[in-house]
Enzyme design. Structure first.
Site, short mmCIF file in Angstrom:
data_model
loop_
_atom_site.label_atom_id
_atom_site.label_comp_id
_atom_site.label_asym_id
_atom_site.label_seq_id
_atom_site.Cartn_x
_atom_site.Cartn_y
_atom_site.Cartn_z
N GLU A 160 0.79 -1.24 0.00
CA GLU A 160 0.00 0.00 0.00
C GLU A 160 0.82 1.30 0.00
O GLU A 160 0.57 2.20 0.79
CB GLU A 160 -0.96 0.00 1.21
CG GLU A 160 -1.89 -1.19 1.23
CD GLU A 160 -2.89 -1.17 2.37
OE1 GLU A 160 -2.82 -0.29 3.24
OE2 GLU A 160 -3.76 -2.06 2.39
N ASN A 202 2.09 -5.14 -3.19
CA ASN A 202 0.69 -5.44 -2.90
C ASN A 202 -0.09 -4.16 -2.62
O ASN A 202 0.40 -3.29 -1.89
CB ASN A 202 0.65 -6.35 -1.66
CG ASN A 202 -0.69 -6.99 -1.39
OD1 ASN A 202 -1.31 -7.56 -2.29
ND2 ASN A 202 -1.16 -6.89 -0.15
N HIS A 238 -10.41 -6.19 -2.20
CA HIS A 238 -11.49 -6.04 -1.22
C HIS A 238 -12.63 -5.35 -1.98
O HIS A 238 -12.57 -4.15 -2.25
CB HIS A 238 -11.03 -5.16 -0.05
CG HIS A 238 -9.92 -5.78 0.73
ND1 HIS A 238 -10.08 -6.92 1.48
CD2 HIS A 238 -8.62 -5.43 0.88
CE1 HIS A 238 -8.94 -7.25 2.07
NE2 HIS A 238 -8.03 -6.36 1.71
N GLU A 265 -6.12 -10.70 -1.23
CA GLU A 265 -6.94 -10.50 -0.02
C GLU A 265 -8.42 -10.47 -0.37
O GLU A 265 -9.19 -9.65 0.15
CB GLU A 265 -6.54 -9.18 0.68
CG GLU A 265 -5.06 -9.12 1.03
CD GLU A 265 -4.66 -7.86 1.80
OE1 GLU A 265 -5.54 -7.14 2.31
OE2 GLU A 265 -3.45 -7.60 1.88
N ASP A 267 -12.16 -10.44 -0.73
CA ASP A 267 -13.42 -10.55 -0.01
C ASP A 267 -14.41 -9.64 -0.73
O ASP A 267 -14.02 -8.61 -1.29
CB ASP A 267 -13.31 -10.27 1.51
CG ASP A 267 -12.63 -8.97 1.87
OD1 ASP A 267 -12.47 -8.08 1.00
OD2 ASP A 267 -12.24 -8.82 3.04
C1 XIL Z 1 -6.32 -6.15 8.35
C2 XIL Z 1 -6.68 -7.31 9.25
O1 XIL Z 1 -7.60 -8.12 8.58
C3 XIL Z 1 -7.26 -6.82 10.54
O2 XIL Z 1 -7.42 -7.88 11.46
C4 XIL Z 1 -6.34 -5.76 11.15
O3 XIL Z 1 -6.95 -5.21 12.29
C5 XIL Z 1 -6.02 -4.66 10.18
O4 XIL Z 1 -5.47 -5.24 9.00
N1 XIL Z 1 -4.99 -4.53 3.69
C6 XIL Z 1 -4.00 -5.37 4.15
C7 XIL Z 1 -4.25 -6.23 5.34
O5 XIL Z 1 -2.94 -5.47 3.51
O6 XIL Z 1 -3.10 -6.43 6.10
C8 XIL Z 1 -5.36 -5.68 6.19
O7 XIL Z 1 -5.63 -6.64 7.22
C9 XIL Z 1 -6.56 -5.37 5.37
C10 XIL Z 1 -6.25 -4.34 4.33
#
Ligand code: XIL
Length: 451
Positions: A160, A202, A238, A265, A267
């Site tokens: 990020e 990422n 996401h 990631e 979802d």
């Molecule tokens: C999130 C986790 O799912 C949570 O449990 C934590 O509190 C915060 O981080 N992008 C990412 C992940 O790269 O590491 C994040 O994970 C979600 C967004």
């Protein structure tokens, strides 16, 4: 003559057998379809993973579903900087070790998440800046990637780092303020610390062709052009209730740069379109040979960080949702096979000596007040069993840490010798070691002695 006829007869018989076998395969495809996500993804050489936490490994029904369905895992939080280095130079690998042991015992691969990120830093790093932070970052990468060396399939080296919106700019952070080269320094450091891991950049809001994904695309293209070691791009994905129509095209353009793409990631907001979108994302990955795996960000809906969104594939009782069927069916329908893994040899900057012995070359990544040096040791026309490199550190500079070599001191003329795993170098081949230092200056070509 008789012999020829016999061969013809055999050929005819085998052709019939092949046809029959082909038909049998075609007819029984659905009967033989894989019944878990991991097995279904493996049919095309891909993985299907999930994020989890060490404290969930024995929690039901999470554990049953995790172990049955997935062939890759990633730590949701436990490999992040705040977790692995809570105090400077004090490392905590316990949870990560547990996750890796769990995965290895079950033949799962492990994604490493994440070495450097502006968020979830330990407080001591958040309060740092400049050269001190840069050195702390390098040390962190060396120690963490070094600890799990050889056990991580892919590392999210940097997470990020780009801003949202249309600017295409880097995100402001303490890391960014150490100098624009912090990302490439992180990648070079990670390569030296774990040469076997694929190194990924990422990010999120990169799920289609937009200003942010284009800025990342331009960075990756620049890294490839300049030999900065990068192997993959992670699209977090996401997602809400609609999929960007350029989702697959975006994956493809990264793949065309010569990097793998991973959905890291995934979802998707629960709603009328959830199952359909899960299917679309899966098919988009399968359509691009270099899209090598998908990870969902959790197993059961109540595990999800997106409270109330129910964005995962299983409900709280471990029941498969319609989204699960959409993914499984898409995986079973197949896709383009990813190319076989290749470890591209790093570019050779100095020709190997024509006789036996060895040569050494050095490349520097410098910022104001510090640098990382990568030293390549190349064997001549015969294999060598060990090496010693004499290298002169610039006056006023001090070595603060090194990897993949033993060293005699930290200033002036320093002798570096191989460690047990990199002494043997085949004829014409190379190995690398590296170090970080405070100070600045140039380094003359080091000498190399083979043993
Ligand atoms: C999130 C986790 O799912 C949570 O449990 C934590 O509190 C915060 O981080 N992008 C990412 C992940 O790269 O590491 C994040 O994970 C979600 C967004």
């Amino acid at each position: 003559m008789r012999r020829t006829r016999r061969i013809r007869a055999i050929v005819a018989v085998s052709a019939t057998m092949v046809l029959a076998a082909g038909m049998a395969v075609a007819i029984s495809t659905s009967a033989n379809a894989a019944t878990t996500l991991g097995a279904a993804a493996a049919q095309s050489g891909r993985y299907f993973g999930a994020a989890t936490n060490s404290f969930m490994l024995n929690r039901q029904p999470h554990a049953t579903v995790l172990n049955r369905e997935f062939n890759s895992i990633v730590a949701e939080n436990e490999m992040k900087w705040y977790h692995t280095e809570p105090n400077q130079n004090q490392f905590n690998f316990t949870a990560g070790d547990q996750l890796i042991a769990h995965a290895r015992a079950r033949g799962m691969t492990v994604r490493g998440h994440t070495l450097v990120w502006h968020a979830q830093q330990p407080a001591w790093a958040e309060n740092m800046s400049g050269t001190a932070l840069r050195n702390a970052m390098i040390n962190h990468i060396n120690r963490v990637a070094g600890h799990w060396r050889g056990q991580i399939h892919s590392w999210d080296v940097v997470n990020e780092a780009f801003a949202d919106g249309g600017s295409g700019a880097r995100r402001d952070s303490n890391l960014q303020r150490t100098g624009n080269d912090w990302i490439e320094v992180a990648f070079r450091t990670a390569r030296a610390a774990d040469p076997g891991a694929k190194l990924c950049y990422n990010d999120y809001n990169t799920d289609g062709i937009n200003a942010k994904s284009t800025a990342i695309y331009n960075m990756v293209r620049d890294f490839k052009a300049r030999g900065v070691p990068i192997d993959c791009v992670g699209l977090q994905s996401h997602l809400g209730t609609t999929l960007d129509p350029t989702y697959q095209q975006n994956i493809q353009r990264f793949a065309d740069l010569g990097v793998d793409v991973q959905i890291t990631e995934l979802d998707i907001q629960q709603g009328a379109n959830q199952a359909n979108m899960y299917g679309q994302v899966t098919r988009a990955c399968l359509a691009v040979a270099r899209c090598t795996g998908i990870t969902v960000w959790g197993v059961l809906d109540p595990d999800s960080w997106r409270t109330g969104a129910n964005p995962l594939l299983f409900d709280g009782n471990g029941n498969k949702k319609p989204a699960y069927d959409a993914v499984l069916n898409a995986l079973n329908a197949g896709g383009n096979n990813p190319p076989p893994p290749t470890t591209a040899p790093p570019p050779v900057t100095t020709p190997p000596p024509s006789g036996g012995g060895c040569s050494a070359s050095v490349s520097l990544n410098s910022w104001n007040g510090g640098f990382v040096a990568t030293v390549r040791v190349t064997a001549g026309s015969s294999a060598i069993n060990g090496w010693r490199v004499r290298l002169t550190v610039p006056s006023g500079a001090t070595v603060t840490g090194s990897w993949n070599a033993n060293r005699s001191g930290n200033t002036g003329a320093v002798d570096w010798t191989n460690v047990d795993y990199n002494g043997r170098v085949a004829a014409g081949q190379s190995t690398e070691f590296g170090f970080q230092a405070t100070g600045n200056g140039s380094i003359p070509t080091p000498s190399c002695t083979a043993s």
